[in-house]
Enzyme design. Structure first.
Site, PDB file in Angstrom:
ATOM      1  N   TRP A 339       5.596   5.303  14.132  1.00 52.47           N
ATOM      2  CA  TRP A 339       5.575   5.156  15.598  1.00 52.47           C
ATOM      3  C   TRP A 339       4.153   4.879  16.085  1.00 52.47           C
ATOM      4  O   TRP A 339       3.946   4.130  17.037  1.00 52.47           O
ATOM      5  CB  TRP A 339       6.120   6.424  16.251  1.00 52.47           C
ATOM      6  CG  TRP A 339       6.021   6.440  17.747  1.00 52.47           C
ATOM      7  CD1 TRP A 339       6.940   5.963  18.636  1.00 52.47           C
ATOM      8  CD2 TRP A 339       4.959   6.972  18.551  1.00 52.47           C
ATOM      9  NE1 TRP A 339       6.520   6.165  19.936  1.00 52.47           N
ATOM     10  CE2 TRP A 339       5.300   6.788  19.908  1.00 52.47           C
ATOM     11  CE3 TRP A 339       3.745   7.601  18.255  1.00 52.47           C
ATOM     12  CZ2 TRP A 339       4.476   7.202  20.959  1.00 52.47           C
ATOM     13  CZ3 TRP A 339       2.923   8.012  19.296  1.00 52.47           C
ATOM     14  CH2 TRP A 339       3.295   7.805  20.633  1.00 52.47           C
ATOM     15  N   HIS A 340       3.174   5.486  15.427  1.00 51.99           N
ATOM     16  CA  HIS A 340       1.791   5.326  15.870  1.00 51.99           C
ATOM     17  C   HIS A 340       1.262   3.911  15.645  1.00 51.99           C
ATOM     18  O   HIS A 340       0.358   3.479  16.379  1.00 51.99           O
ATOM     19  CB  HIS A 340       0.877   6.320  15.146  1.00 51.99           C
ATOM     20  CG  HIS A 340       0.944   7.711  15.710  1.00 51.99           C
ATOM     21  ND1 HIS A 340       1.928   8.612  15.366  1.00 51.99           N
ATOM     22  CD2 HIS A 340       0.160   8.350  16.620  1.00 51.99           C
ATOM     23  CE1 HIS A 340       1.736   9.744  16.031  1.00 51.99           C
ATOM     24  NE2 HIS A 340       0.670   9.609  16.795  1.00 51.99           N
ATOM     25  N   GLY A 341       1.771   3.208  14.675  1.00 52.72           N
ATOM     26  CA  GLY A 341       1.276   1.859  14.475  1.00 52.72           C
ATOM     27  C   GLY A 341       1.860   1.198  13.249  1.00 52.72           C
ATOM     28  O   GLY A 341       2.327   1.867  12.318  1.00 52.72           O
TER      29      GLY A 341
END
Length: 495
Positions: A339-341
């Site tokens: 989700w962060h990247g």
């Protein structure tokens, strides 16, 4: 006259290299105008909704241009689907409508955030020769996508009823204090507050000012200063720095990411309080955690609780045996990292935390079976040990979170292990004395007991209005004097 108009037009339109930020000069003027308009219609629920929504959409336009259309589009889709889900008597149709919402939201997120990542995998595996697309990641898309999903899922579960007025949903989704960087706000917490009469108490004014000022201090005084004057040099090329310098750089980054993100969250919470809304806190002194499970109860609380309620528990949680529980934890944290990247670094970071959470569950089970209870000096000693171990594990994981590549991460770790050189401490201190003093101050402030924070917040609440204005003006003057010449983009803006 033309130059003035051109300058005004430049300030009022979107520029990719200069997006609006909560700590920018333009935001100060924007917020003053917004507050004047908001107070002018404060007696009308519809007036508040329309003013806040229009200002929020303009705020998002200033942050990422015409991608503001994605917020409106997703609001339209989920407003229609949620009401259809609520009215539909057949379970199979409810599931179908929910599936459409999930696919629509995740499809939009995956296209903008992960398309080029998977194109890179295809090319690396020699399965094709695809050209990466020129895609600009819309600011805040990860946050409002998760808000959309939690809303339709909660409606499907029967936990909330959908809003009947479209603008209420636009208001919830686009609420500008939390639009770009969270917290991820649940509709059940926010929407009931929309209809409440606007009433600003002394507590709201004082608590809001406390949150805004402390947030600005964290972001602009601590985070930006440490990053620009020390940490960025280390991570740009770890091979040029000895191990002690690299280790101090990792400690510095732990402070940077916490002060940057929690500072922005505090500003959002403070602005919300001034406009009559209470948003749950997103951080709770996470580096005071004695184990990794506690850390995730204190760090990015809105994300960790979202992953728990909408991913970990639906996967089975701890209801299907220990092995399945560990698998669920690992999958949840891997997805949380992703989700962060769109990067293997983030996936590896999530995997490390998933493995640590599983091991922590084993530790807790072991202690419970043997009924270990630490008391007195032993309890205090093991608490300190737990804090130190947890903090250093989190710092180790931050290396992969921050480093541009795996190679850079392993180079930094190599320097710490094989080229530590503690004898250079004196030279480092002389070269970075202001940075180390700021770092020391930040750690001291972070480990102050909650009672000291509550005491300071109460002092703000009891101030008369003229004194509050003086404090705000003096603090802003101080921020202007010490802030970095080059504004630093918030770290979580990229997510």
């Amino acid at each position: 006259m033309m130059d003035v108009l051109q300058q005004l037009a430049y300030q009022l339109t979107y520029h990719r290299e200069d997006p609006i930020l909560l700590n920018s000069a333009f935001f100060f003027y924007y917020f003053v105008v917004f507050l004047f308009c908001y107070l002018a219609v404060s007696g009308s629920k519809q007036g508040r909704v329309w003013v806040f929504s229009l200002f929020s959409l303009y705020f998002f336009y200033k942050a990422c241009g015409w991608y503001v259309g994605l917020v409106i589009l997703s609001a339209v889709v989920d407003f229609i689907l949620s009401n259809r889900i609520y009215r539909e008597p057949r379970l199979s149709r409810k599931k179908l409508l929910l599936g459409i919402s999930v696919v629509a939201n995740l499809g939009m997120l995956f296209f903008f955030k992960y398309t080029n990542f998977f194109i890179g995998i295809v090319n690396d595996l020699h399965l094709g020769h695809l050209t990466p697309l020129q895609i600009f990641l819309p600011i805040g898309i990860s946050f409002y996508t998760f808000e959309n999903l939690s809303y339709t899922i909660d409606v499907y579960r029967g936990e909330i009823a959908p809003v009947k007025e479209f603008m209420d949903y636009v208001f919830f989704l686009s609420f500008f204090p939390k639009l770009m960087m969270g917290p991820i706000v649940r509709a059940a917490d926010f929407i009931p507050q929309i209809a409440k009469p606007y009433k600003l108490t002394a507590e709201d004014v004082g608590k809001g000012m406390y949150l805004i000022l402390t947030g600005l201090f964290k972001k602009m005084v601590i985070s930006d200063f440490i990053n620009q004057n020390f940490v960025q040099y280390i991570f740009d090329d770890p091979s040029k720095h000895v191990g002690l310098e690299c280790l101090l750089g990792v400690y510095g980054y732990a402070l940077i990411i916490y002060c940057d993100f929690s500072g922005y969250s505090d500003i959002a919470l403070g602005i919300a309080r001034w406009t009559g809304f209470k948003i749950p806190p997103n951080f709770d002194s996470p580096y005071q955690s004695t184990n990794i499970t506690e850390f995730w109860r204190r760090w990015h609380i809105s994300l960790s609780s979202w992953l728990r309620d909408y991913l970990y528990i639906p996967l089975g949680g701890n209801r299907k045996g220990k092995v399945r529980q560990y698998i669920n934890l690992a999958l949840t944290m891997l997805i949380g990292g992703f989700w962060h990247g769109a990067s293997w670094n983030f996936i590896f970071w999530g995997g490390l935390h998933g493995a640590a959470l599983a091991l922590d569950k084993l530790r807790i089970t072991f202690l419970k079976k043997r009924q270990y209870v630490f008391k007195g000096f032993s309890a205090g000693f093991w608490k300190v040990v737990g804090i130190l171990i947890t903090f250093h594990f989190v710092c180790f994981c931050w290396i992969f979170f921050k480093a541009s590549t795996f190679a850079d991460a392993w180079t930094l770790i190599h320097q710490i292990i094989y080229d530590f050189q503690p004898n250079v401490m004196g030279t480092l201190y002389e070269g970075y004395k202001p940075v180390f003093w700021v770092m020391g101050m930040a750690f001291v402030l972070h480990f102050l007991p909650r009672s000291s924070e509550n005491w300071l917040a109460k002092r703000f609440e009891k101030m008369p209005v003229p004194a509050s204005v003086v404090v705000m003006v003096v603090f802003l003057w101080f921020i202007i004097q010490v802030k970095s010449t080059q504004p630093m983009m918030p770290i979580y803006l990229q997510f």
